[in-house]
Each structure stands twice: as C-alpha cells, then as structure tokens.
Scaffold this motif. Structure first.
Motif, PDB file in Angstrom:
ATOM      1  N   ASP A 151       0.826  -1.210   0.000  1.00  8.29           N
ATOM      2  CA  ASP A 151       0.000   0.000   0.000  1.00  8.29           C
ATOM      3  C   ASP A 151       0.856   1.254   0.000  1.00  8.29           C
ATOM      4  OD1 ASP A 151      -2.207  -1.605   0.078  1.00  8.29           O
ATOM      5  OD2 ASP A 151      -2.658  -1.255   2.202  1.00  8.29           O
ATOM      6  N   ASP A 152       0.297   2.342  -0.542  1.00  4.28           N
ATOM      7  CA  ASP A 152       0.975   3.630  -0.490  1.00  4.28           C
ATOM      8  C   ASP A 152       1.139   4.085   0.964  1.00  4.28           C
ATOM      9  OD1 ASP A 152       0.917   3.468  -3.197  1.00  4.28           O
ATOM     10  OD2 ASP A 152      -0.550   5.071  -3.494  1.00  4.28           O
ATOM     11  N   SER A 153       2.137   4.938   1.181  1.00  2.00           N
ATOM     12  CA  SER A 153       2.484   5.367   2.540  1.00  2.00           C
ATOM     13  C   SER A 153       2.538   6.889   2.607  1.00  2.00           C
ATOM     14  CB  SER A 153       3.848   4.781   2.926  1.00  2.00           C
ATOM     15  OG  SER A 153       4.362   5.390   4.093  1.00  2.00           O
ATOM     16  N   VAL A 154       2.073   7.441   3.734  1.00  4.06           N
ATOM     17  CA  VAL A 154       2.206   8.869   4.023  1.00  4.06           C
ATOM     18  C   VAL A 154       2.829   9.004   5.404  1.00  4.06           C
ATOM     19  CG1 VAL A 154       1.012  11.062   4.356  1.00  4.06           C
ATOM     20  CG2 VAL A 154       0.194   9.451   2.620  1.00  4.06           C
ATOM     21  N   GLY A 155       3.893   9.815   5.515  1.00  4.12           N
ATOM     22  CA  GLY A 155       4.552   9.970   6.807  1.00  4.12           C
ATOM     23  C   GLY A 155       5.371  11.244   6.863  1.00  4.12           C
ATOM     24  N   ILE A 156       5.873  11.546   8.039  1.00  6.27           N
ATOM     25  CA  ILE A 156       6.684  12.748   8.214  1.00  6.27           C
ATOM     26  C   ILE A 156       8.057  12.551   7.580  1.00  6.27           C
ATOM     27  CG2 ILE A 156       5.513  13.412  10.346  1.00  6.27           C
ATOM     28  CD1 ILE A 156       7.990  12.351  11.864  1.00  6.27           C
ATOM     29  N   ALA A 157       8.708  13.655   7.282  1.00  9.34           N
ATOM     30  CA  ALA A 157      10.058  13.631   6.731  1.00  9.34           C
ATOM     31  C   ALA A 157      10.865  14.771   7.338  1.00  9.34           C
ATOM     32  CB  ALA A 157      10.022  13.759   5.209  1.00  9.34           C
ATOM     33  N   GLY A 158      12.110  14.490   7.718  1.00 17.03           N
ATOM     34  CA  GLY A 158      13.030  15.505   8.199  1.00 17.03           C
ATOM     35  C   GLY A 158      14.183  15.674   7.237  1.00 17.03           C
ATOM     36  N   HIS A 159      14.775  16.845   7.201  1.00  9.38           N
ATOM     37  CA  HIS A 159      15.812  17.135   6.213  1.00  9.38           C
ATOM     38  C   HIS A 159      16.879  18.022   6.839  1.00  9.38           C
ATOM     39  CE1 HIS A 159      16.748  18.711   1.855  1.00  9.38           C
ATOM     40  NE2 HIS A 159      17.580  17.773   2.246  1.00  9.38           N
ATOM     41  N   ILE A 160      18.143  17.648   6.675  1.00 10.93           N
ATOM     42  CA  ILE A 160      19.267  18.502   7.053  1.00 10.93           C
ATOM     43  C   ILE A 160      20.261  18.508   5.900  1.00 10.93           C
ATOM     44  CG2 ILE A 160      19.052  18.131   9.545  1.00 10.93           C
ATOM     45  CD1 ILE A 160      21.330  16.090   9.329  1.00 10.93           C
ATOM     46  N   GLY A 161      20.975  19.608   5.748  1.00  5.49           N
ATOM     47  CA  GLY A 161      21.928  19.658   4.649  1.00  5.49           C
ATOM     48  C   GLY A 161      22.870  20.830   4.759  1.00  5.49           C
ATOM     49  N   LEU A 162      23.778  20.892   3.788  1.00  2.00           N
ATOM     50  CA  LEU A 162      24.806  21.919   3.754  1.00  2.00           C
ATOM     51  C   LEU A 162      25.059  22.295   2.302  1.00  2.00           C
ATOM     52  CD1 LEU A 162      26.866  23.411   5.644  1.00  2.00           C
ATOM     53  CD2 LEU A 162      28.501  21.646   4.996  1.00  2.00           C
ATOM     54  N   ASP A 163      24.896  23.574   1.983  1.00  2.00           N
ATOM     55  CA  ASP A 163      25.236  24.091   0.666  1.00  2.00           C
ATOM     56  C   ASP A 163      26.606  24.742   0.724  1.00  2.00           C
ATOM     57  OD1 ASP A 163      22.871  23.255  -0.473  1.00  2.00           O
ATOM     58  OD2 ASP A 163      21.851  25.179  -0.188  1.00  2.00           O
ATOM     59  N   ILE A 164      27.471  24.358  -0.212  1.00  2.00           N
ATOM     60  CA  ILE A 164      28.832  24.892  -0.279  1.00  2.00           C
ATOM     61  C   ILE A 164      28.938  25.691  -1.576  1.00  2.00           C
ATOM     62  CG2 ILE A 164      31.285  24.322  -0.261  1.00  2.00           C
ATOM     63  CD1 ILE A 164      30.459  21.582   0.966  1.00  2.00           C
ATOM     64  N   PRO A 165      28.896  27.030  -1.515  1.00  2.00           N
ATOM     65  CA  PRO A 165      28.908  27.832  -2.736  1.00  2.00           C
ATOM     66  C   PRO A 165      30.271  27.773  -3.439  1.00  2.00           C
ATOM     67  CG  PRO A 165      28.071  29.083  -0.859  1.00  2.00           C
ATOM     68  CD  PRO A 165      28.704  27.847  -0.314  1.00  2.00           C
ATOM     69  N   PHE A 166      30.223  27.733  -4.769  1.00  2.00           N
ATOM     70  CA  PHE A 166      31.454  27.877  -5.545  1.00  2.00           C
ATOM     71  C   PHE A 166      31.297  28.950  -6.620  1.00  2.00           C
ATOM     72  CE2 PHE A 166      29.073  24.317  -7.385  1.00  2.00           C
ATOM     73  CZ  PHE A 166      28.988  24.681  -8.723  1.00  2.00           C
ATOM     74  N   ALA A 167      30.129  29.571  -6.692  1.00  2.00           N
ATOM     75  CA  ALA A 167      29.866  30.724  -7.545  1.00  2.00           C
ATOM     76  C   ALA A 167      28.714  31.485  -6.907  1.00  2.00           C
ATOM     77  CB  ALA A 167      29.527  30.299  -8.970  1.00  2.00           C
ATOM     78  N   GLU A 168      28.403  32.665  -7.430  1.00  2.00           N
ATOM     79  CA  GLU A 168      27.404  33.519  -6.796  1.00  2.00           C
ATOM     80  C   GLU A 168      26.039  32.841  -6.709  1.00  2.00           C
ATOM     81  OE1 GLU A 168      25.483  38.023  -7.258  1.00  2.00           O
ATOM     82  OE2 GLU A 168      27.117  37.360  -8.572  1.00  2.00           O
ATOM     83  N   THR A 169      25.673  32.077  -7.727  1.00  2.00           N
ATOM     84  CA  THR A 169      24.343  31.449  -7.749  1.00  2.00           C
ATOM     85  C   THR A 169      24.419  29.928  -7.879  1.00  2.00           C
ATOM     86  OG1 THR A 169      24.183  31.733 -10.154  1.00  2.00           O
ATOM     87  CG2 THR A 169      23.300  33.508  -8.757  1.00  2.00           C
ATOM     88  N   GLU A 170      25.568  29.343  -7.580  1.00  2.00           N
ATOM     89  CA  GLU A 170      25.743  27.899  -7.736  1.00  2.00           C
ATOM     90  C   GLU A 170      26.405  27.314  -6.497  1.00  2.00           C
ATOM     91  OE1 GLU A 170      28.037  27.611 -11.279  1.00  2.00           O
ATOM     92  OE2 GLU A 170      26.350  28.053 -12.597  1.00  2.00           O
ATOM     93  N   SER A 171      25.923  26.126  -6.094  1.00  2.00           N
ATOM     94  CA  SER A 171      26.430  25.482  -4.880  1.00  2.00           C
ATOM     95  C   SER A 171      26.492  23.976  -5.071  1.00  2.00           C
ATOM     96  CB  SER A 171      25.524  25.797  -3.678  1.00  2.00           C
ATOM     97  OG  SER A 171      25.417  27.179  -3.449  1.00  2.00           O
ATOM     98  N   PHE A 172      27.313  23.350  -4.228  1.00  2.00           N
ATOM     99  CA  PHE A 172      27.346  21.893  -4.099  1.00  2.00           C
ATOM    100  C   PHE A 172      26.642  21.545  -2.798  1.00  2.00           C
ATOM    101  CE2 PHE A 172      29.484  18.074  -2.391  1.00  2.00           C
ATOM    102  CZ  PHE A 172      29.156  17.179  -3.397  1.00  2.00           C
ATOM    103  N   ARG A 173      25.716  20.609  -2.855  1.00  2.00           N
ATOM    104  CA  ARG A 173      24.891  20.268  -1.690  1.00  2.00           C
ATOM    105  C   ARG A 173      25.171  18.848  -1.204  1.00  2.00           C
ATOM    106  NH1 ARG A 173      18.636  21.638  -1.841  1.00  2.00           N
ATOM    107  NH2 ARG A 173      19.593  23.663  -1.389  1.00  2.00           N
ATOM    108  N   ILE A 174      25.267  18.716   0.108  1.00  2.00           N
ATOM    109  CA  ILE A 174      25.301  17.424   0.792  1.00  2.00           C
ATOM    110  C   ILE A 174      24.107  17.413   1.742  1.00  2.00           C
ATOM    111  CG2 ILE A 174      26.636  15.875   2.275  1.00  2.00           C
ATOM    112  CD1 ILE A 174      29.139  17.466   1.462  1.00  2.00           C
ATOM    113  N   ASP A 175      23.287  16.353   1.701  1.00  2.00           N
ATOM    114  CA  ASP A 175      22.119  16.359   2.573  1.00  2.00           C
ATOM    115  C   ASP A 175      21.728  14.958   3.018  1.00  2.00           C
ATOM    116  OD1 ASP A 175      21.065  15.404   0.195  1.00  2.00           O
ATOM    117  OD2 ASP A 175      19.219  16.550   0.329  1.00  2.00           O
ATOM    118  N   ALA A 176      20.874  14.923   4.011  1.00  2.00           N
ATOM    119  CA  ALA A 176      20.340  13.662   4.535  1.00  2.00           C
ATOM    120  C   ALA A 176      18.899  13.893   4.955  1.00  2.00           C
ATOM    121  CB  ALA A 176      21.161  13.170   5.716  1.00  2.00           C
TER     122      ALA A 176
END
Length: 210
Positions: A151-176
């Motif tokens: 069956d389909d599932s509905v549940g809560i979700a949590g999110h943490i992450g880190l954006d590492i900018p390398f240009a004014e409008t561009e970033s590398f992201r690591i998240d969980a």
C-alpha cells in the motif's frame, strides 16, 4: 547609553543578516543522486513467521524550492523510481525473494542559515515536511499466480543539509533525510503484515539559484 548601544548593535546585525539572506521570491533547482537506505529491521509478515529485509538503492533526483520569505523555502523532491529487493527469511533461514519499485515525492518547509557568516560561507539548512510513497511493480517469487501488493504510505520527513557555494548562484549540496515509510503488505489480497522501511536518504546535488 549601554542599552542604546545594544539596541543599535542588534539592529545592525539584523540588517546585515537580512541583507545577505536568500530573499523571498528566489527559486533554486537541485539535481543530483540519492541513496535510499532502509532501516535494518523491516518488520515481520505471515504471522511473524518471516522477517523482512529491504535493500538500498541509488537513483537520480531533482528538487525545486521557492522561498516564501527570507531564508524560508518550500521544497518538492522528486526522483526516478527506486528499485528494492525484498527478502523474507524464516526461523530455519529459508528465504522467499521479492522486489518492488517506488516513488517517494517529499514536500518540505526549510530554513536556510544564509547570512550568518559561517566558515567558508557554507550555508546549512534544516527542514520538516511530509513524504508520500507509492509502490508499484511488486513481485514475489513464490510460484505462479501469487500477487504481492504494498500500500501507499504517508509519513513525516526531516531534512538537514549543507550548501557549499562555488559561484554567486551555484552550490554543491550534501544532505540527509529521514522518511517515515510504512506500508501494509498483502499476498493474493490477504493482509500479511506491515513492512517498515523508514529509511535515511543520503545525497549530493548541484544547486542553481534563480
């Protein structure tokens, strides 16, 4: 005078933070890949006769985020279908194999710590939201004519992450992310128990701001 100085300093800090915050009306798009890593104990089925094990999978993902206020965004995560092998094991180590595909779109409200003078200008963020997971193409290798459904599932979700900018409008992201994914399983239309996937989802992405 001391009180006035403190008020002035606080106002100046708030102004500086606001000036460098991600402004309301900003869009970001992130493209990358994530690994869905289910929890180690995925429950039991068939009157507790079989333990369930669901394996991990990595697939491309994309997300879009719109900032409804400074530093506060609403994000939608999408992906190509994840594929998981399912193993049912009884007390005598006899195994029944199965598999499924699923899509886990997730909607989150997030706060970005932008404008806080972090080292190397990194930009952490946290979020909370809701996950909807739909399962399809379920299979169980138990002879012809046996039909597994999740069956389909509905549940809560949590999110943490880190954006590492390398240009004014561009970033590398690591998240969980943590996703509360529980699904009722049935075999040939008969309920056989609950499968608790509840994975951590780890990823990397390229982020573009508009």
């Amino acid at each position: 005078m001391k009180l006035q100085s403190l008020v002035l300093a606080a106002a100046t800090a708030l102004t500086m933070t606001t000036a460098f915050a991600v402004p309301a009306g900003t869009w970001t798009v992130a493209a990358g890949a994530h690994m869905v890593d289910p929890k180690s104990d995925n429950g039991t089925v068939l009157n507790d006769a079989y333990s369930v094990d669901v394996d991990s999978d990595i697939r491309p993902t994309v997300s879009g985020e719109y900032f409804v206020a400074n530093n506060i965004g609403v994000e939608l995560l999408a992906a190509v279908p994840f594929h998981h092998d399912i193993t049912l094991t009884d007390a005598n180590d006899n195994e029944i194999e199965g598999k499924t595909q699923h899509l886990p779109p997730t909607l989150s409200v997030q706060y970005h710590f932008d404008g806080y003078n972090m080292p190397m200008n990194v930009k952490p963020f946290v979020g909370v939201g809701v996950n909807y997971t739909t399962f399809f193409k379920e299979r169980i290798y138990l002879g012809n004519g046996n039909d597994l459904e999740l069956d389909d599932s509905v549940g809560i979700a949590g999110h943490i992450g880190l954006d590492i900018p390398f240009a004014e409008t561009e970033s590398f992201r690591i998240d969980a992310r943590y996703m509360d994914i529980k699904t009722d399983a049935s075999l040939n239309g008969i309920d056989i128990g609950e499968v608790d996937i509840s994975p951590w989802v780890y990823g990397v992405a390229f982020v573009k701001q508009f």
